[in-house]
Structure formats: structure tokens, C-alpha cells
Design a protein around this motif. Structure first.
Motif, PDB file in Angstrom:
ATOM      1  N   SER A  49      22.776  31.128  31.796  1.00  0.00           N
ATOM      2  CA  SER A  49      22.530  31.529  33.194  1.00  0.00           C
ATOM      3  C   SER A  49      23.330  30.666  34.160  1.00  0.00           C
ATOM      4  CB  SER A  49      21.047  31.396  33.520  1.00  0.00           C
ATOM      5  OG  SER A  49      20.294  32.252  32.714  1.00  0.00           O
ATOM      6  N   ALA A  50      23.388  29.370  33.893  1.00  0.00           N
ATOM      7  CA  ALA A  50      24.128  28.470  34.774  1.00  0.00           C
ATOM      8  C   ALA A  50      25.618  28.801  34.768  1.00  0.00           C
ATOM      9  CB  ALA A  50      23.914  27.025  34.350  1.00  0.00           C
ATOM     10  N   SER A  51      26.184  29.084  33.608  1.00  0.00           N
ATOM     11  CA  SER A  51      27.611  29.405  33.553  1.00  0.00           C
ATOM     12  C   SER A  51      27.889  30.762  34.210  1.00  0.00           C
ATOM     13  CB  SER A  51      28.116  29.386  32.118  1.00  0.00           C
ATOM     14  OG  SER A  51      27.480  30.390  31.364  1.00  0.00           O
ATOM     15  N   LEU A  52      26.982  31.712  34.072  1.00  0.00           N
ATOM     16  CA  LEU A  52      27.166  33.020  34.709  1.00  0.00           C
ATOM     17  C   LEU A  52      27.138  32.888  36.236  1.00  0.00           C
ATOM     18  CD1 LEU A  52      27.446  36.091  34.394  1.00  0.00           C
ATOM     19  CD2 LEU A  52      24.943  36.203  34.410  1.00  0.00           C
ATOM     20  N   VAL A  53      26.185  32.147  36.739  1.00  0.00           N
ATOM     21  CA  VAL A  53      26.100  31.948  38.193  1.00  0.00           C
ATOM     22  C   VAL A  53      27.318  31.192  38.700  1.00  0.00           C
ATOM     23  CG1 VAL A  53      24.808  30.738  39.995  1.00  0.00           C
ATOM     24  CG2 VAL A  53      23.601  32.082  38.291  1.00  0.00           C
ATOM     25  N   THR A  54      27.775  30.200  37.944  1.00  0.00           N
ATOM     26  CA  THR A  54      28.943  29.420  38.344  1.00  0.00           C
ATOM     27  C   THR A  54      30.193  30.287  38.394  1.00  0.00           C
ATOM     28  OG1 THR A  54      27.970  27.458  37.331  1.00  0.00           O
ATOM     29  CG2 THR A  54      30.302  27.380  37.789  1.00  0.00           C
ATOM     30  N   MET A  55      30.330  31.219  37.466  1.00  0.00           N
ATOM     31  CA  MET A  55      31.512  32.075  37.453  1.00  0.00           C
ATOM     32  C   MET A  55      31.437  33.182  38.505  1.00  0.00           C
ATOM     33  SD  MET A  55      32.483  32.302  33.453  1.00  0.00           S
ATOM     34  CE  MET A  55      33.998  33.140  33.815  1.00  0.00           C
ATOM     35  N   LEU A  56      30.232  33.641  38.840  1.00  0.00           N
ATOM     36  CA  LEU A  56      30.088  34.705  39.835  1.00  0.00           C
ATOM     37  C   LEU A  56      30.115  34.193  41.275  1.00  0.00           C
ATOM     38  CD1 LEU A  56      27.377  37.010  38.254  1.00  0.00           C
ATOM     39  CD2 LEU A  56      29.802  37.489  38.558  1.00  0.00           C
ATOM     40  N   GLU A  57      29.849  32.925  41.460  1.00  0.00           N
ATOM     41  CA  GLU A  57      29.714  32.373  42.810  1.00  0.00           C
ATOM     42  C   GLU A  57      30.958  32.568  43.677  1.00  0.00           C
ATOM     43  OE1 GLU A  57      30.034  29.611  45.994  1.00  0.00           O
ATOM     44  OE2 GLU A  57      31.001  29.172  44.083  1.00  0.00           O
ATOM     45  N   PRO A  58      32.181  32.296  43.195  1.00  0.00           N
ATOM     46  CA  PRO A  58      33.352  32.529  44.072  1.00  0.00           C
ATOM     47  C   PRO A  58      33.538  33.998  44.447  1.00  0.00           C
ATOM     48  CG  PRO A  58      33.961  31.135  42.227  1.00  0.00           C
ATOM     49  CD  PRO A  58      32.576  31.646  41.948  1.00  0.00           C
ATOM     50  N   ALA A  59      33.192  34.895  43.550  1.00  0.00           N
ATOM     51  CA  ALA A  59      33.349  36.315  43.856  1.00  0.00           C
ATOM     52  C   ALA A  59      32.278  36.803  44.830  1.00  0.00           C
ATOM     53  CB  ALA A  59      33.284  37.128  42.566  1.00  0.00           C
ATOM     54  N   LEU A  60      31.095  36.205  44.783  1.00  0.00           N
ATOM     55  CA  LEU A  60      29.998  36.647  45.646  1.00  0.00           C
ATOM     56  C   LEU A  60      29.899  35.879  46.963  1.00  0.00           C
ATOM     57  CD1 LEU A  60      27.197  37.198  42.988  1.00  0.00           C
ATOM     58  CD2 LEU A  60      28.576  38.921  44.146  1.00  0.00           C
ATOM     59  N   SER A  61      30.700  34.841  47.142  1.00  0.00           N
ATOM     60  CA  SER A  61      30.629  34.053  48.374  1.00  0.00           C
ATOM     61  C   SER A  61      30.813  34.886  49.637  1.00  0.00           C
ATOM     62  CB  SER A  61      31.652  32.918  48.342  1.00  0.00           C
ATOM     63  OG  SER A  61      31.235  31.929  47.445  1.00  0.00           O
ATOM     64  N   PRO A  62      31.800  35.781  49.699  1.00  0.00           N
ATOM     65  CA  PRO A  62      31.921  36.606  50.913  1.00  0.00           C
ATOM     66  C   PRO A  62      30.676  37.448  51.191  1.00  0.00           C
ATOM     67  CG  PRO A  62      33.912  36.775  49.614  1.00  0.00           C
ATOM     68  CD  PRO A  62      32.922  36.034  48.785  1.00  0.00           C
ATOM     69  N   LEU A  63      30.031  37.914  50.143  1.00  0.00           N
ATOM     70  CA  LEU A  63      28.799  38.703  50.322  1.00  0.00           C
ATOM     71  C   LEU A  63      27.700  37.844  50.930  1.00  0.00           C
ATOM     72  CD1 LEU A  63      27.145  41.310  49.868  1.00  0.00           C
ATOM     73  CD2 LEU A  63      26.581  40.387  47.601  1.00  0.00           C
ATOM     74  N   TRP A  64      27.540  36.621  50.426  1.00  0.00           N
ATOM     75  CA  TRP A  64      26.488  35.735  50.957  1.00  0.00           C
ATOM     76  C   TRP A  64      26.765  35.377  52.409  1.00  0.00           C
ATOM     77  CZ3 TRP A  64      23.322  37.141  47.769  1.00  0.00           C
ATOM     78  CH2 TRP A  64      23.423  37.000  46.410  1.00  0.00           C
ATOM     79  N   VAL A  65      28.036  35.172  52.737  1.00  0.00           N
ATOM     80  CA  VAL A  65      28.377  34.867  54.135  1.00  0.00           C
ATOM     81  C   VAL A  65      28.068  36.063  55.021  1.00  0.00           C
ATOM     82  CG1 VAL A  65      30.306  34.386  55.699  1.00  0.00           C
ATOM     83  CG2 VAL A  65      30.105  33.141  53.542  1.00  0.00           C
ATOM     84  N   PHE A  66      28.415  37.250  54.569  1.00  0.00           N
ATOM     85  CA  PHE A  66      28.144  38.455  55.356  1.00  0.00           C
ATOM     86  C   PHE A  66      26.646  38.635  55.555  1.00  0.00           C
ATOM     87  CE2 PHE A  66      27.127  43.009  55.478  1.00  0.00           C
ATOM     88  CZ  PHE A  66      27.764  43.334  56.672  1.00  0.00           C
ATOM     89  N   LEU A  67      25.862  38.447  54.486  1.00  0.00           N
ATOM     90  CA  LEU A  67      24.413  38.612  54.607  1.00  0.00           C
ATOM     91  C   LEU A  67      23.794  37.517  55.479  1.00  0.00           C
ATOM     92  CD1 LEU A  67      23.507  39.581  50.937  1.00  0.00           C
ATOM     93  CD2 LEU A  67      23.579  41.075  52.933  1.00  0.00           C
ATOM     94  N   GLY A  68      24.357  36.327  55.432  1.00  0.00           N
ATOM     95  CA  GLY A  68      23.812  35.235  56.236  1.00  0.00           C
ATOM     96  C   GLY A  68      24.165  35.293  57.698  1.00  0.00           C
ATOM     97  N   THR A  69      25.347  35.817  58.013  1.00  0.00           N
ATOM     98  CA  THR A  69      25.776  35.851  59.405  1.00  0.00           C
ATOM     99  C   THR A  69      25.620  37.212  60.065  1.00  0.00           C
ATOM    100  OG1 THR A  69      28.050  36.318  58.752  1.00  0.00           O
ATOM    101  CG2 THR A  69      27.449  33.996  59.050  1.00  0.00           C
ATOM    102  N   GLY A  70      25.435  38.231  59.264  1.00  0.00           N
ATOM    103  CA  GLY A  70      25.208  39.566  59.837  1.00  0.00           C
ATOM    104  C   GLY A  70      26.431  40.312  59.995  1.00  0.00           C
TER     105      GLY A  70
END
Length: 70
Positions: A49-70
């Protein structure tokens, strides 16, 4: 003319110091806290799980920023 050059050098030096302070903050505080929290989370998370989250994090960063800032 010399007074004008001195003021310009002073402004450039001030901008350089502000940039250096911001870089220091981002490097030591922001990244340091992220690594401390990541290391604490690894203690309670499975390796797969830790390695999966670590590998997905750079790809999902723009999504988290969009969800956090609106």
C-alpha cells in the motif's frame, strides 16, 4: 547615477534574500514535515500500500490541488 545604481543593487540583494528565505522555508519546513509524517505513516502501513500510494502521488497531485483550492 551612482546613487541610483546603489539603490538598484540594494533592491536586487533584498529580492535575493527574500527568495533565499522562501526556498529555505520550502526546503526545510514543508519538505521536512512531509517526510516526518510519511515516515510515521510507514510504521502502520503495509509495504504494498505504501509503495502504491508513493507511486500514485505525483500523478494525483494536480487533482488534490484542484479539490483543495476549488
Amino acid at each position: 547615477m551612482a546613487d541610483r545604481l546603489d539603490r538598484r543593487r540594494w533592491r536586487i540583494g533584498l529580492v535575493w534574500l527574500c527568495s533565499l528565505a522562501i526556498l529555505g522555508y520550502l526546503g526545510f519546513v514543508q519538505m521536512g514535515i512531509a517526510y516526518v509524517l510519511f515516515a510515521r505513516g510507514l510504521k502502520t502501513t503495509e509495504a504494498a500500500s505504501a509503495s502504491l500510494v508513493t507511486m500514485l502521488e505525483p500523478a494525483l497531485s494536480p487533482l488534490w490541488v484542484f479539490l483543495g483550492t476549488g
